[in-house]
Design an enzyme around this catalytic site. Sequence first.
Site, PDB file in Angstrom:
ATOM      1  N   HIS A 245      -3.371  -3.622  -5.345  1.00  0.00           N
ATOM      2  CA  HIS A 245      -3.601  -3.038  -4.021  1.00  0.00           C
ATOM      3  C   HIS A 245      -5.071  -3.169  -3.615  1.00  0.00           C
ATOM      4  CE1 HIS A 245      -3.845   0.800  -1.373  1.00  0.00           C
ATOM      5  NE2 HIS A 245      -3.650  -0.269  -0.634  1.00  0.00           N
TER       6      HIS A 245
ATOM      7  N   ASN B 145      -4.560   6.451  -1.697  1.00  0.00           N
ATOM      8  CA  ASN B 145      -3.964   6.858  -0.423  1.00  0.00           C
ATOM      9  C   ASN B 145      -3.507   8.313  -0.428  1.00  0.00           C
ATOM     10  OD1 ASN B 145      -4.473   4.462   0.828  1.00  0.00           O
ATOM     11  ND2 ASN B 145      -2.411   3.624   0.606  1.00  0.00           N
TER      12      ASN B 145
ATOM     13  N   GLU C 208      -6.743  -1.234  -6.805  1.00  0.00           N
ATOM     14  CA  GLU C 208      -5.785  -0.467  -7.608  1.00  0.00           C
ATOM     15  C   GLU C 208      -4.766  -1.431  -8.205  1.00  0.00           C
ATOM     16  OE1 GLU C 208      -4.844   3.953  -5.968  1.00  0.00           O
ATOM     17  OE2 GLU C 208      -4.335   2.365  -4.592  1.00  0.00           O
TER      18      GLU C 208
ATOM     19  N   SER D 292       0.823  -1.209   0.000  1.00  0.00           N
ATOM     20  CA  SER D 292       0.000   0.000   0.000  1.00  0.00           C
ATOM     21  C   SER D 292       0.854   1.255   0.000  1.00  0.00           C
ATOM     22  CB  SER D 292      -0.917   0.003   1.228  1.00  0.00           C
ATOM     23  OG  SER D 292      -0.153  -0.087   2.409  1.00  0.00           O
TER      24      SER D 292
END
Length: 739
Positions: A463, A513, A475, A442
């Site tokens: 991800h 993120n 992702e 991540s």
Amino acid sequence: MTYTNFTLDTDADGIALVTWNSPDRSMNVFTEEVMRELNAIVDKVAGDAAIKGAVITSGKDSFSGGADITLLQKMLTSFATDKVKDVEKATKALFDNAGIMTGLFRKLETCGKPWVSAINGTCMGGAFEMSLACHGRVAADSDKVRMALPEVKIGIFPGAGGTQRVPRLTDQQQALQMLTSGQTLSPQKAKSMGLIHEIAEPAKLVETAKAMIRNGLKPVAPWDEKGFKLPGGPVYSAAGANLWPPAIAILRRETHGNYPAAAAILKCVYEGLLVPFDTALRIEQRYFTEIMQTKEAAAMIRSLFVSLQELNKGARRPTGVPDTKFRKIGILGAGFMGAGIAYVTAKAGIPVVLLDRDMDSAQKGKAHSDSLVSDQVKKGRAKPEEKDKLLSLITPTADYADLARCDLVVEAVFEDSAVKKAATEQAEAVLKSSAIFASNTSTIPITGLAKNSARPKNFIGIHFFSPVDKMMLVEIILGKKTGDKALATAIDFVRAIKKTPIVVNDTRGFYVNRCVLRYMSEAYKMLIEGVPAPMIENAAKAAGMPVGPLALTDETAIDLAQKIMKQTIRDLGEKAVDPRQMALINTMVDDHGRFGRKNGKGFYDYPAKPAKKKLWPGLKDLYPQLAPEKVDYEELQQRLLVTIALEAARVMEEGIVTDPREADVGSILAFGFAPYTGGALSYIDGIGAKLFVKIAKGLQKKYGAEFKAPKLLLDMAEKGETFYERFDPYAKGDVKQAA
């Protein structure tokens, strides 16, 4: 007459069986051609004395997904073009088009012959509205049968009689609940509400429907009969007085006025129940025309229906790469993430090897799947034999040799470069040369991790978000050397487990993120400024976010935020993190031992159930508090959305995300970015780049460089461009369009 989408067969009793089976489509949908043909069939049934009535069913596993939403998009495009010349004429055309389906279903309902809908599978939207217009409704007794009017989820509402027939068949409270939430109904639930008449064994579905006609089904809807009374009583009654004021308040509480379609549903039902049925349909048509002109409807239709379907169909999949047939998939690491990935893979019917450092750890990972599927069985959402089959597909192991025949391996070990290096090397030592290796990191850039691989072109990032079984977005991260086969395999895997893939180029934090960290960071700034914590959380929800930024930090863990900040300082230097925010997080973790939900105390306190979480009172003692009346509440909402949208724009400028559909859909599915906007980039497009830049400059002046608009946005503002014009996803012409 022959039909392209239907067949019509009349039996010895004079009952016509109308079977809907559109060619070259996996699911029946209402297109212009389908509506023309159905209109002709209604005329045929009504005009042929030999036909006593009709049963309509599907020739596919599902009944119908409803209207072809791209039809609505065409209507909106025509309206946008025509209103420049003549607004009144364009609005009238939109109104007339909105009434075509309504008129067709009303014609069926009043044709003088009984119609029965035999629902054999998924029956959504316009298809369920058509069924409600039939005089009888029979559903197959099957888990595959689901009925709903889900239009509110894409910014519109059931505009072909749904808001009028449902509250005339069931009580108003249940009707409002169903219509404003897009609630999905099982046959049993639909029957208990009075929306269908019978439930039949699948093999006897059509025969049961025909029997209704043979037994004298009246070709008249209840509301067309003299003396019809509303279930639960009229609007102006004691029951109505108890329902409507709270219903309006609840809608406001749940939507904060952000969803015009949800408010329109209440207006349609309330006003429609006060007048005769045909007048009520006209009221519905007017509100539908009004809602179709809102920017919320346009944005939500595009992102949450069209773009979502295109991405789910593999819009970003490289052409010319054969589809992947997964025989076995390996998961490295049986912790919470790895165990979750194993569960969704096995649920998709794919055999899984779940590897950890020892057999006990691997078995614990499999036990996570046991717990999840057992819970589904307990709730009646899965059968015991489905549980047994799922668990039989997961093989726990501590031996890397068991990965030998895997087509894909997903590494989900501890977020440490050295641990990931060892896992990669040990796995590749036994994998076949054609296998793809994916890391679920991540935070660590994929290109760096790929240096541990002997075949970087087969190395990719996948991800997942936690919890894996609930989060629908994945992702897919491309390293500098990642090849087309690796990308195609990753997309095929994500589609196989029924999640939505977005493709992201390599960078720290990838896409999601980066945006989430901006959201949290802005909340930390607000706390430091002295904004009362409840105002921050409430402003986020009022802006359309499902979870406040402080609650979200608790969910992901405050000590994790601390680790990320410290790592960022190590990698990028002291200036990379605001020292005041670092001090806030250090105070929470080091001084007060508040790590988040996981230890029962973070920005919130988490008392034992059934008590609900509440904001930690000590927050107000950390910084001098501003008087609530001196805080600009609307500006708080704006700051939280603008900071995310700016980061999404930066990600596009940097080429990390290249397709605006992925940025929009990703922002909604991953962290719930105000769905009514259509996503982070559609939010900017909806405001207009020029005005958005002006807003950002004003916020930058007051609150700092985080609100500095990137050069891309300045250029778009000057040219009057939108993201969907600047980065047209259809320009290449190889897009897998929505059905």
